[in-house]
Design an enzyme around this catalytic site. Structure first.
Site, mmCIF file in Angstrom:
data_model
loop_
_atom_site.group_PDB
_atom_site.id
_atom_site.type_symbol
_atom_site.label_atom_id
_atom_site.label_comp_id
_atom_site.label_asym_id
_atom_site.label_seq_id
_atom_site.Cartn_x
_atom_site.Cartn_y
_atom_site.Cartn_z
ATOM 1 N N ARG A 62 0.822 -1.216 0.000
ATOM 2 C CA ARG A 62 0.000 0.000 0.000
ATOM 3 C C ARG A 62 0.853 1.262 0.000
ATOM 4 O O ARG A 62 0.435 2.311 -0.471
ATOM 5 C CB ARG A 62 -1.001 -0.040 1.140
ATOM 6 C CG ARG A 62 -2.054 -1.135 0.923
ATOM 7 C CD ARG A 62 -2.920 -1.400 2.147
ATOM 8 N NE ARG A 62 -2.171 -1.810 3.301
ATOM 9 C CZ ARG A 62 -1.819 -3.076 3.592
ATOM 10 N NH1 ARG A 62 -2.151 -4.047 2.779
ATOM 11 N NH2 ARG A 62 -1.137 -3.352 4.678
ATOM 12 N N GLU A 99 4.168 -7.960 13.080
ATOM 13 C CA GLU A 99 3.259 -8.314 14.171
ATOM 14 C C GLU A 99 2.767 -9.752 14.133
ATOM 15 O O GLU A 99 2.363 -10.298 15.138
ATOM 16 C CB GLU A 99 2.094 -7.336 14.283
ATOM 17 C CG GLU A 99 1.262 -7.140 13.036
ATOM 18 C CD GLU A 99 1.785 -6.064 12.101
ATOM 19 O OE1 GLU A 99 0.949 -5.486 11.393
ATOM 20 O OE2 GLU A 99 2.988 -5.802 12.034
#
Length: 171
Positions: A62, A99
């Site tokens: 993105r 994460e």
């Protein structure tokens, strides 16, 4: 009186994606709306008004969309930092943890020249692993990171503190 929409109003949250316990911030809804997208790009640029950048680096994937738009507005070049194996030609690599796993990112070994002023752009700052890997790649090529700009910051995950500890200007 009608309330003006903010950037966050255009972003959709998807629970348990890509894994259970993760709340995914989906910016495709932001990108699809012309007002929201322009607002996001303008806000990414605002803290750097009047500054000169040679290149904008966008982090996969993105960050490519945002970085291209920001580079256009700055009349700067655009450089993608991609997942391992996606760039043709000679590259340098950096491994990192994120994460929910581990990854490797790469940049062409001639994409940044020593002394070039760089703005690093991505949609989301979570743990800071991807951004830190991108910063290390740029610095290994001799580039100077002038700023790091994100649409979303998830401060509870520590990414901003991680980049602050590296001496980065984070917006």
């Amino acid at each position: 009186m009608i309330q003006q929409k903010q950037v966050q109003d255009y972003i959709r949250a998807i629970v348990d994606f890509p894994h259970e316990g993760i709340i995914f911030r989906d910016v495709t809804t932001l990108f699809a709306d012309p007002r929201g997208f322009r607002m996001a790009v303008d806000q990414l640029l605002h803290p750097y008004a009047g500054m000169r950048f040679d290149k904008v680096v966008g982090l996969e994937a993105r960050g490519f969309i945002l970085g291209g738009a920001v580079a256009h507005q700055l009349s700067a070049g655009f450089v993608p930092i991609r997942k391992k194996g996606k760039l043709p030609g000679a590259v340098i690599s950096e491994a990192y943890t994120l994460e929910y796993g581990e990854a490797v990112v790469e940049i062409h070994d001639d994409a940044i020249l020593p002394g070039e002023r760089i703005l690093l752009v991505d949609d989301l700052l979570a743990t800071g692993g991807t951004a830190e890997a991108g910063i290390k790649l740029v610095e290994r090529l001799g580039g100077e990171i002038i700023g790091c700009a994100f649409i979303i910051d998830l401060p509870d995950l520590g990414g901003r503190a991680r980049l602050d500890a590296m001496g980065m200007d984070v917006h």
